[in-house]
Design a protein around this motif. Structure first.
Motif, mmCIF file in Angstrom:
data_model
loop_
_atom_site.group_PDB
_atom_site.id
_atom_site.type_symbol
_atom_site.label_atom_id
_atom_site.label_comp_id
_atom_site.label_asym_id
_atom_site.label_seq_id
_atom_site.Cartn_x
_atom_site.Cartn_y
_atom_site.Cartn_z
ATOM 1 N N HIS A 212 -25.353 19.706 -22.624
ATOM 2 C CA HIS A 212 -24.238 19.625 -23.568
ATOM 3 C C HIS A 212 -23.281 18.519 -23.120
ATOM 4 N N LEU A 213 -23.168 17.466 -23.903
ATOM 5 C CA LEU A 213 -22.257 16.381 -23.555
ATOM 6 C C LEU A 213 -20.821 16.881 -23.452
ATOM 7 N N ASP A 214 -20.428 17.762 -24.372
ATOM 8 C CA ASP A 214 -19.059 18.273 -24.372
ATOM 9 C C ASP A 214 -18.743 19.005 -23.067
ATOM 10 N N ASP A 215 -19.688 19.828 -22.586
ATOM 11 C CA ASP A 215 -19.461 20.556 -21.339
ATOM 12 C C ASP A 215 -19.407 19.607 -20.151
ATOM 13 N N ALA A 216 -20.256 18.585 -20.167
ATOM 14 C CA ALA A 216 -20.263 17.617 -19.074
ATOM 15 C C ALA A 216 -18.940 16.887 -18.975
ATOM 16 N N ILE A 217 -18.315 16.638 -20.135
ATOM 17 C CA ILE A 217 -17.025 15.942 -20.164
ATOM 18 C C ILE A 217 -15.881 16.897 -19.819
ATOM 19 N N LYS A 218 -15.924 18.097 -20.362
ATOM 20 C CA LYS A 218 -14.810 19.045 -20.230
ATOM 21 C C LYS A 218 -14.680 19.600 -18.824
ATOM 22 N N TYR A 219 -15.807 19.898 -18.188
ATOM 23 C CA TYR A 219 -15.762 20.617 -16.914
ATOM 24 C C TYR A 219 -16.043 19.690 -15.734
ATOM 25 N N ASN A 242 -10.580 10.516 -18.755
ATOM 26 C CA ASN A 242 -10.446 9.792 -20.023
ATOM 27 C C ASN A 242 -11.774 9.593 -20.749
ATOM 28 N N LEU A 243 -12.837 10.201 -20.231
ATOM 29 C CA LEU A 243 -14.162 10.009 -20.807
ATOM 30 C C LEU A 243 -14.272 10.683 -22.173
#
Length: 256
Positions: A212-219, A242-243
């Motif tokens: 999950h790209l979103d999880d990789a960015i968020k966490y 800032n990613l």
């Protein structure tokens, strides 16, 4: 200066050696992991993510290079001995628990992981209050099922139990191998919130493979992108904060 808790030094793992299909599934990988790092890992199929985890966990021995934990070379250390400081949660909820044992029995077993065993009473009853308090924090009724066989739990409850078992003794290293991938979106989000809270509260050192790209960015505080057995990107600090998904997608386009 803070020293790495874990290091991979020039790790190479080759398959089909000596044939036209010879391939380095890990290709001279170097990685320093610092205490408290929460590193998310992305990569396409065949990028080397699972091989990386299997090398860290001891399931695979590298063909060359060193694996270092707290300054000690553990390259040839067995999987069993590594359980003294390392825990892993797999994608399949069935892999982390004993199905015929109750939730409480599984938690008791996890407490003894990596410790010397002796012929003493297991004292399960004396632990029930503590186990109820721990499971109540999960907010999925696991605390009401302490005496239920784990095989009768839902997938989400079973994976939450696997995570609790992996973190109950505050491991030196925690590996999360797409641990939410088999869950529905709502349950996945709940477990990710539990994961993030636990890692931050306990100041655990963790590597998490995700698709999950979103999880990789968020966490996490660092993000690795693997490609063809190499670490193509290691993003941290302000760049990680800032990613965006669009920027992350450009990384993947650049390495194709």
């Amino acid at each position: 200066m803070t020293k790495p808790i874990f290091q991979l030094k020039s790790i190479v793992k080759t398959v089909n050696e000596g044939t036209p299909e010879q391939l380095n599934i890990l290709d001279n990988v170097n990685l320093d992991i610092y205490p408290g790092d929460f590193i998310t890992i992305l990569g396409s199929n065949g990028a080397g993510k699972s091989t990386l985890f299997n090398t860290i966990g001891g399931n695979l021995k590298p063909d060359s290079g060193q694996v270092i934990y707290n300054g000690k070379d553990i390259t040839r250390m067995s999987v069993v001995r590594r359980t003294e400081f390392l825990s892993r949660v797999f994608q399949d909820p069935k892999l982390g628990t004993a199905p015929r044992m109750t939730v409480a029995e599984n938690l008791l077993l996890a407490e003894k992981r990596g410790k010397k065993h002796s012929l003493v009473p297991r004292n399960l009853k004396s632990q029930m209050r503590k186990f109820k308090e721990i499971t109540a924090k999960m907010n999925n009724n696991l605390d009401d099922r302490l005496e239920t066989a784990t095989g009768n739990l839902s997938g989400g409850q079973r994976q939450t139990l696997s995570f609790l078992m992996a973190t109950i003794n505050r491991p030196g290293m925690l590996l999360l191998d797409e641990h939410t991938a088999a869950l529905d979106p709502k349950t996945s989000e709940q477990l990710m919130n539990i994961t993030d809270n636990t890692i931050n509260k306990e100041k655990l050192t963790c590597l998490m493979i995700t698709h999950h790209l979103d999880d990789a960015i968020k966490y996490g505080n660092r993000l690795l992108v693997l490609h063809q057995g190499k670490i193509s990107y290691d993003i941290s600090g302000e760049e990680k904060k800032n990613l965006t998904k669009e920027k992350l997608l450009t990384f993947f386009n650049d390495i194709q």
